[in-house]
Design an enzyme around this catalytic site. Structure first.
Site, PDB file in Angstrom:
ATOM      1  N   GLY A  11      26.391 -77.943  26.437  1.00 28.34           N
ATOM      2  CA  GLY A  11      26.841 -79.220  25.893  1.00 28.34           C
ATOM      3  C   GLY A  11      25.948 -80.390  26.248  1.00 28.34           C
ATOM      4  O   GLY A  11      26.440 -81.512  26.406  1.00 28.34           O
ATOM      5  N   ARG A  91      28.218 -70.907  15.779  1.00 28.49           N
ATOM      6  CA  ARG A  91      28.912 -70.244  14.679  1.00 28.49           C
ATOM      7  C   ARG A  91      28.558 -70.955  13.379  1.00 28.49           C
ATOM      8  O   ARG A  91      28.391 -72.177  13.348  1.00 28.49           O
ATOM      9  CB  ARG A  91      30.435 -70.289  14.868  1.00 28.49           C
ATOM     10  CG  ARG A  91      30.951 -69.346  15.945  1.00 28.49           C
ATOM     11  CD  ARG A  91      32.468 -69.371  16.015  1.00 28.49           C
ATOM     12  NE  ARG A  91      33.093 -69.008  14.746  1.00 28.49           N
ATOM     13  CZ  ARG A  91      33.243 -67.762  14.306  1.00 28.49           C
ATOM     14  NH1 ARG A  91      32.797 -66.749  15.022  1.00 28.49           N
ATOM     15  NH2 ARG A  91      33.841 -67.525  13.153  1.00 28.49           N
ATOM     16  N   ILE A  92      28.445 -70.158  12.319  1.00 29.05           N
ATOM     17  CA  ILE A  92      28.278 -70.732  10.988  1.00 29.05           C
ATOM     18  C   ILE A  92      29.663 -71.115  10.485  1.00 29.05           C
ATOM     19  O   ILE A  92      30.586 -70.302  10.519  1.00 29.05           O
ATOM     20  CB  ILE A  92      27.623 -69.715  10.028  1.00 29.05           C
ATOM     21  CG1 ILE A  92      26.205 -69.382  10.517  1.00 29.05           C
ATOM     22  CG2 ILE A  92      27.581 -70.265   8.604  1.00 29.05           C
ATOM     23  CD1 ILE A  92      25.555 -68.242   9.775  1.00 29.05           C
ATOM     24  N   ILE A  93      29.815 -72.364  10.045  1.00 30.69           N
ATOM     25  CA  ILE A  93      31.138 -72.790   9.619  1.00 30.69           C
ATOM     26  C   ILE A  93      31.355 -72.472   8.136  1.00 30.69           C
ATOM     27  O   ILE A  93      30.414 -72.390   7.359  1.00 30.69           O
ATOM     28  CB  ILE A  93      31.399 -74.274   9.939  1.00 30.69           C
ATOM     29  CG1 ILE A  93      30.502 -75.191   9.125  1.00 30.69           C
ATOM     30  CG2 ILE A  93      31.218 -74.538  11.418  1.00 30.69           C
ATOM     31  CD1 ILE A  93      30.815 -76.663   9.343  1.00 30.69           C
ATOM     32  N   HIS A 109      19.157 -79.669  15.012  1.00 32.50           N
ATOM     33  CA  HIS A 109      18.423 -78.401  14.995  1.00 32.50           C
ATOM     34  C   HIS A 109      17.040 -78.625  15.602  1.00 32.50           C
ATOM     35  O   HIS A 109      16.392 -79.637  15.303  1.00 32.50           O
ATOM     36  CB  HIS A 109      18.296 -77.901  13.553  1.00 32.50           C
ATOM     37  CG  HIS A 109      17.607 -76.580  13.441  1.00 32.50           C
ATOM     38  ND1 HIS A 109      18.218 -75.398  13.820  1.00 32.50           N
ATOM     39  CD2 HIS A 109      16.364 -76.244  13.023  1.00 32.50           C
ATOM     40  CE1 HIS A 109      17.374 -74.386  13.619  1.00 32.50           C
ATOM     41  NE2 HIS A 109      16.244 -74.876  13.141  1.00 32.50           N
TER      42      HIS A 109
END
Length: 200
Positions: A11, A91-93, A109
Site C-alpha cells: 500500500g 485483480r482485474i475488475i 501503472h
C-alpha cells in the site's frame, strides 16, 4: 471527495495519497474505506492503525469475478465513495464494477502506457532496451491498463539498471504522480474527451 482504496500488498501509493491529504496538499478529500483481497496486506494493517474503515474480502469466497466485485461495490456505496483508487490491487475488475464507477476509478501503472501493460512492466522495459521508463495514472476501463491517461512521469533507464533499481526509481515518481492526480480530480480540474484528459 470520499476516496475508496483497493489494495493487495504494502500500500505504498495509498500511504502517499493519505500523506498528501494529511499535509493539506489534497484538500476537500478523505479516505472513506480501504478494501483488500489479502488479509495479511501490509496496507490494510496500516489503514487499521490509522483508524480508517477497513474491509477484507477473500475473492475465493465468491462465485466468480462479478459476484466479488458486487460485494466491493456494495461496501464502496455504503461508505459514500466518490473516487476509487486502485493501489496495487492485484485483480482485474469486472465490467460491472467499471460501469458502476465509470470515470471514477483510477489506477497507477509502472510504465509509460500504452507501452508494457500487464505484469512485470519494469522487466518488459529493460528487456526491450528502452531509454526512458516511468509511470502512468489512468482511468480504468474494461480492458487492462488501457483507460484514458491522466498524467505520466518519466525516468531515464541507466545502462546498469536492474529490475529492482529501475522499479525503485519509478516508485518514487509514482508517489508523486498518484497524489497529484487525486488532487486534480478533487479540485475538479480534469476534463475528459474520449481518450484525451485535459488539465484545466
Amino acid at each position: 471527495m470520499r476516496i475508496g482504496i483497493l489494495l493487495s500488498g504494502r500500500g505504498s501509493n495509498f500511504k502517499a495519497i493519505k500523506a498528501a491529504i494529511d499535509n493539506g496538499e489534497i484538500k476537500n478529500a478523505e479516505i472513506a474505506a480501504v478494501i483488500s483481497n489479502k488479509s495479511d496486506a501490509a496496507g490494510l494493517a496500516y489503514a487499521k492503525e490509522c483508524g480508517l474503515k477497513t474491509v477484507y474480502l477473500n475473492h475465493k469466497d465468491f462465485d466468480g469475478r462479478e459476484a466479488y466485485d458486487r460485494e466491493i461495490v456494495k461496501h464502496l456505496s455504503e461508505s459514500g465513495v466518490d473516487l476509487v483508487c486502485l493501489a496495487g490491487f492485484m485483480r482485474i475488475i469486472s465490467p460491472y464494477f467499471v460501469e458502476q464507477y465509470r470515470n471514477r476509478i483510477i489506477n497507477i501503472h509502472p510504465s509509460l502506457l500504452p507501452a508494457f501493460p500487464g505484469l512485470d512492466a519494469q522487466k518488459q522495459a529493460l528487456d526491450y532496451g528502452v531509454k526512458f521508463a516511468g509511470c502512468t495514472v489512468h482511468f480504468v476501463d474494461e480492458k487492462m491498463d488501457s483507460g484514458a491517461i491522466i498524467l505520466q512521469k518519466c525516468v531515464p533507464v541507466k545502462d546498469d539498471d536492474t529490475e529492482e533499481t529501475l522499479s525503485a526509481r519509478i516508485l518514487e515518481e509514482e508517489h508523486r504522480a498518484y497524489p497529484e492526480a487525486v488532487r486534480l480530480i478533487a479540485e475538479g480540474r480534469l476534463k475528459t474527451e474520449g481518450r484525451h484528459v485535459k488539465i484545466l
